[in-house]
Design a protein around this motif. Structure first.
Motif, PDB file in Angstrom:
ATOM      1  N   VAL A   1     -50.046  32.480   2.055  1.00 28.62           N
ATOM      2  CA  VAL A   1     -50.493  32.300   0.682  1.00 28.62           C
ATOM      3  C   VAL A   1     -51.536  31.196   0.635  1.00 28.62           C
ATOM      4  O   VAL A   1     -52.665  31.393   0.245  1.00 28.62           O
ATOM      5  N   ALA A   2     -51.175  29.987   1.087  1.00 27.80           N
ATOM      6  CA  ALA A   2     -52.144  28.894   1.193  1.00 27.80           C
ATOM      7  C   ALA A   2     -52.387  28.539   2.654  1.00 27.80           C
ATOM      8  O   ALA A   2     -53.514  28.398   3.095  1.00 27.80           O
ATOM      9  N   VAL A   3     -51.289  28.414   3.404  1.00 26.42           N
ATOM     10  CA  VAL A   3     -51.379  28.165   4.844  1.00 26.42           C
ATOM     11  C   VAL A   3     -50.367  29.078   5.523  1.00 26.42           C
ATOM     12  O   VAL A   3     -49.362  29.451   4.933  1.00 26.42           O
ATOM     13  N   PRO A   4     -50.612  29.479   6.767  1.00 24.61           N
ATOM     14  CA  PRO A   4     -49.662  30.350   7.464  1.00 24.61           C
ATOM     15  C   PRO A   4     -48.265  29.742   7.501  1.00 24.61           C
ATOM     16  O   PRO A   4     -48.099  28.555   7.775  1.00 24.61           O
ATOM     17  N   GLY A   5     -47.272  30.560   7.219  1.00 23.97           N
ATOM     18  CA  GLY A   5     -45.888  30.119   7.300  1.00 23.97           C
ATOM     19  C   GLY A   5     -45.346  29.444   6.064  1.00 23.97           C
ATOM     20  O   GLY A   5     -44.165  29.078   6.028  1.00 23.97           O
ATOM     21  N   ASP A   6     -46.171  29.293   5.008  1.00 20.49           N
ATOM     22  CA  ASP A   6     -45.681  28.539   3.862  1.00 20.49           C
ATOM     23  C   ASP A   6     -44.687  29.317   3.000  1.00 20.49           C
ATOM     24  O   ASP A   6     -44.110  28.769   2.078  1.00 20.49           O
ATOM     25  N   THR A   7     -44.458  30.585   3.303  1.00 17.07           N
ATOM     26  CA  THR A   7     -43.481  31.363   2.544  1.00 17.07           C
ATOM     27  C   THR A   7     -42.114  31.419   3.226  1.00 17.07           C
ATOM     28  O   THR A   7     -41.141  31.869   2.604  1.00 17.07           O
TER      29      THR A   7
ATOM     30  N   ASP B   1     -28.775  34.632  -3.030  1.00 15.72           N
ATOM     31  CA  ASP B   1     -29.680  33.691  -2.360  1.00 15.72           C
ATOM     32  C   ASP B   1     -30.715  34.497  -1.573  1.00 15.72           C
ATOM     33  O   ASP B   1     -30.593  34.689  -0.366  1.00 15.72           O
ATOM     34  N   SER B   2     -31.728  34.988  -2.296  1.00 15.64           N
ATOM     35  CA  SER B   2     -32.719  35.889  -1.709  1.00 15.64           C
ATOM     36  C   SER B   2     -33.901  35.091  -1.174  1.00 15.64           C
ATOM     37  O   SER B   2     -34.640  34.463  -1.947  1.00 15.64           O
ATOM     38  N   ARG B   3     -34.114  35.135   0.153  1.00 15.78           N
ATOM     39  CA  ARG B   3     -35.141  34.300   0.774  1.00 15.78           C
ATOM     40  C   ARG B   3     -35.961  35.091   1.795  1.00 15.78           C
ATOM     41  O   ARG B   3     -35.475  36.034   2.420  1.00 15.78           O
ATOM     42  N   ILE B   4     -37.204  34.658   1.931  1.00 13.04           N
ATOM     43  CA  ILE B   4     -38.124  35.247   2.906  1.00 13.04           C
ATOM     44  C   ILE B   4     -37.828  34.623   4.264  1.00 13.04           C
ATOM     45  O   ILE B   4     -37.890  33.405   4.431  1.00 13.04           O
ATOM     46  N   ARG B   5     -37.523  35.442   5.248  1.00 17.62           N
ATOM     47  CA  ARG B   5     -37.151  34.937   6.568  1.00 17.62           C
ATOM     48  C   ARG B   5     -38.225  35.184   7.614  1.00 17.62           C
ATOM     49  O   ARG B   5     -38.218  34.527   8.673  1.00 17.62           O
ATOM     50  N   ALA B   6     -39.136  36.112   7.362  1.00 24.96           N
ATOM     51  CA  ALA B   6     -40.231  36.381   8.308  1.00 24.96           C
ATOM     52  C   ALA B   6     -41.426  36.878   7.529  1.00 24.96           C
ATOM     53  O   ALA B   6     -41.294  37.703   6.626  1.00 24.96           O
ATOM     54  N   ASN B   7     -42.629  36.362   7.881  1.00 24.14           N
ATOM     55  CA  ASN B   7     -43.846  36.776   7.199  1.00 24.14           C
ATOM     56  C   ASN B   7     -45.042  36.311   8.014  1.00 24.14           C
ATOM     57  O   ASN B   7     -45.253  35.112   8.186  1.00 24.14           O
ATOM     58  N   ARG B   8     -45.820  37.259   8.514  1.00 25.26           N
ATOM     59  CA  ARG B   8     -46.993  36.915   9.314  1.00 25.26           C
ATOM     60  C   ARG B   8     -48.214  36.617   8.456  1.00 25.26           C
ATOM     61  O   ARG B   8     -49.222  36.145   8.959  1.00 25.26           O
ATOM     62  N   GLY B   9     -48.134  36.909   7.165  1.00 26.10           N
ATOM     63  CA  GLY B   9     -49.240  36.606   6.276  1.00 26.10           C
ATOM     64  C   GLY B   9     -49.182  35.168   5.797  1.00 26.10           C
ATOM     65  O   GLY B   9     -48.455  34.336   6.331  1.00 26.10           O
TER      66      GLY B   9
ATOM     67  N   LEU C   1     -44.847  33.748  -3.915  1.00 26.05           N
ATOM     68  CA  LEU C   1     -44.153  33.864  -2.638  1.00 26.05           C
ATOM     69  C   LEU C   1     -43.882  32.511  -1.992  1.00 26.05           C
ATOM     70  O   LEU C   1     -42.884  32.344  -1.283  1.00 26.05           O
ATOM     71  N   ASP C   2     -44.764  31.530  -2.222  1.00 26.25           N
ATOM     72  CA  ASP C   2     -44.540  30.212  -1.619  1.00 26.25           C
ATOM     73  C   ASP C   2     -43.803  29.268  -2.557  1.00 26.25           C
ATOM     74  O   ASP C   2     -43.648  28.083  -2.252  1.00 26.25           O
ATOM     75  N   ASN C   3     -43.340  29.774  -3.708  1.00 21.67           N
ATOM     76  CA  ASN C   3     -42.576  28.978  -4.683  1.00 21.67           C
ATOM     77  C   ASN C   3     -43.312  27.727  -5.134  1.00 21.67           C
ATOM     78  O   ASN C   3     -42.701  26.696  -5.445  1.00 21.67           O
TER      79      ASN C   3
END
Length: 743
Positions: free
Chosen positions: A633-639, A623-631, A680-682
């Motif tokens: 893809v479309a809107v901040p935090g969507d990953t 279960d590989s998931r993104i837990r923190a990302n300051r960048g 990245l945002d699935n």
């Protein structure tokens, strides 16, 4: 504890790991705490003490059960692994994926042949796949895989897995010749309805005379692969007005985000001719002192053909200009249908002087070089030239154990260097863009395997790395940027503990840190023709901690393993939309934190379950998931909370081998991968589309007859003709046959 006198470096194979039928082992083996001495028929260049899970397969196992056309096929049924091979002879996109790393992360695994690196750490991603062509499939003696960054002898690129190919050497004169064919007999996708064929020929000679042995092999592959890319137009982005040539033939479908789009034709359908020459020499200077040399030459000529499905009123194919599709107007660009021509000549050389004796000390000195002698890609009137690109390595390593063998020490020093040169010019020779630079790594390691008691063993290791990047430059649109040199130092500790409460049960725990430094192309490459999207030369390295807890057992007829693993990666390197000087661009960035907890189950029969039947199977949950990302893809935090790209939650393999009699053997294999994403945002919710990544379940069969001199085999991969994707389409039903003569 098994004595390691005279066997450095030797294989230390986890008995529960192999996922293809293995040789019989006895119940007492687990008392060695998961570390066993492998005889000369099963060599490896892995370190003498392996603190974590290792799986392996030898030449006979691979030949009996796997339809092998390229070296990477030998990994087809290994737990948690996937090689994204698209067609026979796939030379530039066959990326290795491991249980916590996707096929976009080629720099997170390490592939070696005879101890020489063939992983391409000049970049990260599909274009930087391992140089599989340097391994002659018929020469493979065995292949071993170690999971995770648990050995101090390997760099942070080993965070996912380490693959070690060993090619065979003769004891007497021998000669081999083989001819094979692979056919996709009725390939249908979008507007394509055709058959695709690959032919392969190989030959080798070898001999041993007293202290000198040699082996030479040559292969030729001629492959016509199925279409890999497609020209597309999104519905709703047409030009206003009813203009352009009215055409038919466009295929209306949905893209990976479920939006309607037209597919207009194929953009890359490769016809590839590959020639491979390998030479391996060995000289036993003394009984315990050995000198060896390896040469690999790989030439590739590839034509990327294009086919437009669009037809005008007279039935002529339309490749350019304004067109009208179902009342919508579009303009075909020159890049939509751009044939390509690629010519490559790569050269690899390596030399090793090794002492393997009965004393307390053993050592090795080795050096290798990989050189792009020729590397040219022609498309749309431009030439992309990478001549001068390559990498080098020099190492000195040793092993020592004390008189009572309570401690076995592995240690070494290594210098690695990578150089990248990419020049893109027009028909006149004028430079349109250029990227180049160098990275280097000086590393040293020390690892102690300590037998605490009869049923306890501990392994402690430490790796020190000094990395530098220099001479970086990016040229584009007549402008040039020079990049400042930089250097970093990192420490990577390793630890493992093994406990055998009884002879048929073993518990192992391992923990390791890995630091994966940015590659040259990640630092200095540009994602388009303008300098505003040059990758960031200040990128931080990926830093990961990986833990593993395994329980493995040896039952009457089955060997089994249960492994819990967890990986935390900080500053993971990914391509992402980000803001630079107020503009939104796509380039390589650091993703804050990715967490991957997982479980892997594996079993195999160590003996015949029934008359002539052997089974093996594995299942991996991650279960590989993104837990923190300051960048963004479309809107901040969507990953945040999204799955890591190209890492499915479930993977599974199963393989049954049936020995009909002394000459005939049949095998049935199954491969499964669950839902996965490419973004990245699935947001790519439709996995069954061009540029998407899909789930799949495929079955493979193989039938082999082996006589005293002749061997004949026939097999089918993807028996059910399942259509599945990993950005590009995978092969559909493929029938292969081979006839081989051994003298």
């Amino acid at each position: 504890m098994v004595s390691f006198r005279g066997h450095w470096p030797i294989a230390c194979i986890s008995l529960c790991a192999p996922m293809v039928p293995a040789q019989q082992t006895d119940d007492s083996a687990l008392t060695t705490l998961g570390v066993i001495t492998v005889t000369a028929t099963q060599p490896t260049s892995l370190p003498s003490q392996i603190p974590a899970t290792v799986v392996g397969a030898d030449r006979e196992q691979i030949s009996a059960t796997v339809n092998v056309t390229d070296a990477e096929d030998a990994l087809k049924y290994f737990p948690g692994l996937l090689v994204r091979k698209r067609y026979v002879g796939d030379y530039n996109h066959a990326v290795l994926s491991s249980r916590a790393s996707g096929t976009g992360n080629s720099a997170r695994s390490a592939v070696y042949v005879d101890g020489m690196l063939i992983s391409n750490y000049l970049g990260n991603g599909a274009a930087y796949a391992p140089r599989w062509g340097m391994v002659q499939p018929s020469a493979i003696e065995r292949v071993d895989v170690m999971y995770g960054p648990f050995s101090a002898a390997y760099p942070g690129n080993s965070a996912g897995a380490i693959v070690d190919y060993i090619t065979r050497m003769p004891e007497d004169f021998e000669a081999h010749a083989a001819a094979g064919i692979t056919v996709q007999p009725s390939y249908q996708l979008y507007g394509t309805d055709d058959s695709f064929v690959a032919h392969q020929f190989s030959a080798s000679l070898g001999d041993r005379h007293r202290d000198v042995s040699w082996r030479m092999g040559a292969d030729r592959t001629r492959s016509h692969g199925q279409p890999q890319t497609f020209a597309t137009r999104t519905v709703g982005r047409e030009v206003a007005g009813d203009v352009g040539t009215t055409v038919i033939g466009a295929v209306l479908d949905r893209d990976r985000s479920n939006n309607p789009w037209y597919l207009l034709g194929t953009g890359a359908e490769y016809t590839t001719v590959q020639d491979q020459l390998t030479l391996k020499l060995a000289y036993d200077i003394e009984d315990d002192l050995h000198l060896s040399y390896r040469l690999g030459i790989w030439r590739n000529g590839s034509q990327g053909e294009v086919r437009s499905w669009l037809r005008d009123a007279a039935g002529n194919a339309v490749y350019s200009g304004a067109v009208n599709i179902d009342g919508r107007s579009y303009t075909l660009a020159a890049t939509d249908f751009a044939p390509t021509r690629e010519d490559l000549l790569h050269l690899m050389q390596g030399v090793s002087l090794k002492r393997q004796g009965e004393g307390d000390w053993n050592w090795e000195l080795a050096a290798s070089d990989f050189d792009y002698r020729e590397d040219e890609l022609r498309s749309s009137g431009t030439l992309t030239d990478q001549q001068g690109t390559g990498w080098r390595s020099v190492l000195a390593r040793g092993s020592w154990h004390n008189a009572n063998a309570a401690h076995v020490w592995d240690f070494g020093v290594q210098q690695d260097a990578w150089r990248l040169r990419i020049r893109r010019s027009d028909a006149t020779g004028a430079i349109l863009s250029a990227v180049g630079g160098r990275t280097a790594m000086l590393s040293g390691w020390l690892q102690d395997s300590w037998t605490l008691a009869t049923n306890w063993q501990a392994v402690f290791g430490l790796r020190l790395e000094h990395w530098r990047a220099e001479d970086g430059y990016t040229v584009s649109a007549g402008n040039a940027l020079g990049h400042t040199s930089r250097s970093e130092r990192h420490l990577s500790p390793k630890a493992a503990l093994s406990f055998a409460p009884r002879s048929d049960l073993l518990l192992k725990a391992a923990l390791g840190r890995a630091v994966r430094m940015p590659t040259v192309n990640e630092l200095y490459g540009a994602t388009s023709g303008v300098l505003t999207v040059v990758n960031d030369p200040t990128l931080r390295p990926e830093k990961s901690w990986t833990g593993e807890l395994s329980l493995q057992g040896n039952a009457t007829r089955l060997i089994w393993r249960t492994t819990l693993f967890h990986e935390t990666v900080r500053d993971s390197l990914y391509s992402e939309r980000s803001s630079v000087n107020g503009s939104v661009v796509t380039r390589i960035v650091n993703v804050g934190r990715i967490e991957t907890p997982g479980v892997e189950l594996a079993l195999q029969s160590k003996d015949w379950l029934l008359a002539g039947l052997q089974l093996s199977a594995s299942a991996t949950w991650a279960d590989s998931r993104i837990r923190a990302n300051r960048g963004f893809v479309a809107v901040p935090g969507d990953t945040i909370g999204r799955h890591q790209p190209r890492v499915p939650v479930w993977r599974a393999t199963a393989l049954a081998s049936y020995r009909i009699n002394g000459q005939w053997n049949a095998a049935l294999g199954l491969r499964y991968s669950g839902t996965q994403y490419s973004t990245l945002d699935n947001s790519d919710s439709n996995g069954f589309a061009y540029q998407a990544a899909s789930r799949y379940v495929v079955a493979d069969v193989r039938l082999r007859w082996r006589g005293s001199r002749w061997t004949a085999s026939v097999g089918v991969d993807n028996l059910s003709d399942y259509r599945y994707w990993n950005f590009h389409p995978y092969p559909q039903r493929s029938v292969s046959a081979e006839l081989r003569y051994d003298f």
